[in-house]
Scaffold this motif. Structure first.
Motif, PDB file in Angstrom:
ATOM      1  N   ASN A  51       8.454   4.285  -1.748  1.00 38.46           N
ATOM      2  CA  ASN A  51       7.285   3.640  -1.123  1.00 38.46           C
ATOM      3  C   ASN A  51       7.772   2.725   0.008  1.00 38.46           C
ATOM      4  O   ASN A  51       8.982   2.593   0.209  1.00 38.46           O
TER       5      ASN A  51
ATOM      6  N   ASN B 189       4.533  -6.434  10.652  1.00 39.99           N
ATOM      7  CA  ASN B 189       3.560  -5.506  10.090  1.00 39.99           C
ATOM      8  C   ASN B 189       2.721  -4.976  11.264  1.00 39.99           C
ATOM      9  O   ASN B 189       2.026  -5.748  11.913  1.00 39.99           O
TER      10      ASN B 189
ATOM     11  N   LYS C  19      -0.595   6.529   1.765  1.00 39.75           N
ATOM     12  CA  LYS C  19      -1.795   5.957   2.393  1.00 39.75           C
ATOM     13  C   LYS C  19      -2.272   6.957   3.445  1.00 39.75           C
ATOM     14  O   LYS C  19      -2.662   8.068   3.085  1.00 39.75           O
TER      15      LYS C  19
HETATM   16  C1  LIG Z   1       1.138  -3.840   5.175  1.00 43.19           C
HETATM   17  C2  LIG Z   1       1.726  -3.288   3.927  1.00 43.19           C
HETATM   18  N1  LIG Z   1       3.046  -3.285   3.761  1.00 43.19           N
HETATM   19  C3  LIG Z   1       3.622  -2.776   2.665  1.00 43.19           C
HETATM   20  C4  LIG Z   1       2.871  -2.235   1.658  1.00 43.19           C
HETATM   21  C5  LIG Z   1       3.550  -1.686   0.459  1.00 43.19           C
HETATM   22  O1  LIG Z   1       3.362  -0.304   0.356  1.00 43.19           O
HETATM   23  P1  LIG Z   1       3.819   0.469  -0.942  1.00 43.19           P
HETATM   24  O2  LIG Z   1       2.864   0.087  -2.020  1.00 43.19           O
HETATM   25  O3  LIG Z   1       3.743   1.890  -0.585  1.00 43.19           O
HETATM   26  O4  LIG Z   1       5.185   0.013  -1.241  1.00 43.19           O
HETATM   27  C6  LIG Z   1       1.472  -2.206   1.766  1.00 43.19           C
HETATM   28  C7  LIG Z   1       0.638  -1.681   0.693  1.00 43.19           C
HETATM   29  O5  LIG Z   1      -0.486  -2.013   0.499  1.00 43.19           O
HETATM   30  C8  LIG Z   1       0.891  -2.740   2.935  1.00 43.19           C
HETATM   31  O6  LIG Z   1      -0.431  -2.765   3.102  1.00 43.19           O
END
Ligand SMILES: Cc1ncc(COP(=O)(O)O)c(C=O)c1O
Length: 387
Positions: free
Chosen positions: A73, A147, A202
């Motif tokens: 992930n 982000n 996602k």
């Molecule tokens: C901006 C952001 N970064 C990281 C993540 C983490 O993603 P994952 O759950 O696939 O590790 C998310 C998940 O909601 C996210 O919205």
């Protein structure tokens, strides 16, 4: 009762049929261990996995597909990047809109590696962005970790401008594309991205347990995990070459193949079309609810944004609001803090959070109108109860 799913920022739902078929094929026809054995089926699986790297490389304009490692992930990818890049005794710029997948590894560096952090806030223009970055820049600044699209407000950071800033100032640029891959244009060359972290489940339409990391050629991360790679077996330590460096243990073949089908699906529909549809849904939603007197909408209502809209109704907690939406209208949203505590501090919702509606390609205008009507009904009820 029909379900209305508006939690695509958490995980996209439903998955296209081609993803389900590909996973089924992986389990039924291609169930062997990739990169280990030399029999025909194992080689076929290997080829499908390489083919997935190639598709992802094309999608992000990555020159060498072998610089992409598959992970479980985005959180795992971000840990590999932030903890593996060897930061110590330095300064890193990040933003107030980060997810804990970025914040927690950064706080680890703060606690254990004498790293200082500065936090960028969202701004309206690229000029302001560069001005603010310049004011945060220090002699010991080593990286920017950002982000791309906020999972709370849908705010989009101008990563091309930030990438250029990084290049000019010799900083490592690490981008979390969890909310943008499959929505925004991402081009590691044009945007000067040194390390790109993505999640598969996602907007890339893969199944859960998928993600990846691209590391620019020449950059060698310290692996957080070591173990079997199926190659270089006599080496006492983890091989330094990608993708083996960051791929330890048996790969998630069904998951990786689901990503392969996910990229095919996006390419067949067209990224522009997906983006336009999702943005129009978010805009319609905002238009329909912005006149309700006790509704607060977070983020800039008029600016182009990711398909994420967070709101509150004055007078009730976000968890009560989400519970009513679910119990009375069968609407799925996410309330609380969305693993982004600083974003809530910034928005002034640190005490009670907010309710996030996140739209996906399979949502329709009719569903948005249903949600807007439900919110109107709840809002009127709350107003009536108050007086
Ligand atoms: C901006 C952001 N970064 C990281 C993540 C983490 O993603 P994952 O759950 O696939 O590790 C998310 C998940 O909601 C996210 O919205």
């Amino acid at each position: 009762m029909r379900e209305y799913y508006f939690d695509n920022s958490a995980t996209s739902n439903p998955k296209p049929q081609c993803i389900i078929e590909k996973v089924q094929k992986a389990i039924i026809e291609l169930n062997g261990n990739p990169g280990r054995s030399g029999y025909k089926k194992a080689i076929k699986i290997d080829r499908e996995i390489y083919n997935t790297r190639v598709k992802i490389a094309e999608f992000f304009n990555i020159k060498n597909p072998l610089q992409i490692a598959f992970t479980s992930n985005a959180s795992e990818s971000l840990n590999f990047a932030i903890k593996g890049a060897g930061f110590h005794d330095c300064h890193i710029i990040t933003s107030v809109l980060e997810h804990n997948s970025v914040l927690r590894p950064l706080h680890y560096l703060e606690d254990e590696k004498n790293v200082t952090l500065s936090f960028l806030e969202p701004v309206d223009t690229t000029e302001e962005l560069i001005k603010n970055l310049s004011s945060l820049l220090r002699k010991d600044t080593k990286a920017i970790v950002i982000n791309h699209i906020s999972n709370v407000t849908g705010y989009i950071y101008d990563i091309e401008a930030i990438g250029n800033f990084c290049k000019e100032n010799n900083l490592l640029f690490i981008v979390d594309t969890s909310q943008s891959a499959g929505f925004a244009d991402i081009n590691v060359e044009k945007q000067n991205i040194n390390i790109l972290c993505f999640t598969g489940h996602k907007s890339l339409f893969g199944i859960q347990g998928t993600g990846g990391i691209y590391v620019e050629e020449g950059l060698v991360l310290n692996p957080l995990l070591e173990g079997g790679t199926g190659s270089f077996s006599k080496l006492p330590r983890q091989p330094k070459t990608m993708p083996e460096l960051l791929e330890c243990g048996t790969l998630n073949t069904p998951g990786i193949l689901s990503l392969n089908a996910g990229i095919d699906f996006i390419n067949s529909v067209g990224l522009n079309k997906i983006r336009e549809h999702e943005y129009n849904l978010a805009k319609l939603f905002i238009d329909k609810i912005s006149n309700l007197e006790n509704i607060i909408i977070y983020g800039d209502k008029d600016k182009f944004r990711g398909p994420v809209v967070s709101i509150n109704i004055e007078g009730i907690t976000s968890s009560d609001f989400a519970a009513i939406l679910n119990e009375e209208f069968n609407i799925c949203t996410r309330s609380g803090f969305h693993c982004a505590p600083l974003a809530h501090k910034y928005l002034g919702t640190y005490d009670y959070g907010c309710v996030r509606f996140s739209f996906g390609y399979f949502n329709t205008e009719e569903e948005i109108l249903y949600a807007a009507d439900a919110i109107k009904e709840i809002s009127e009820y709350i107003l009536k109860e108050k007086f």
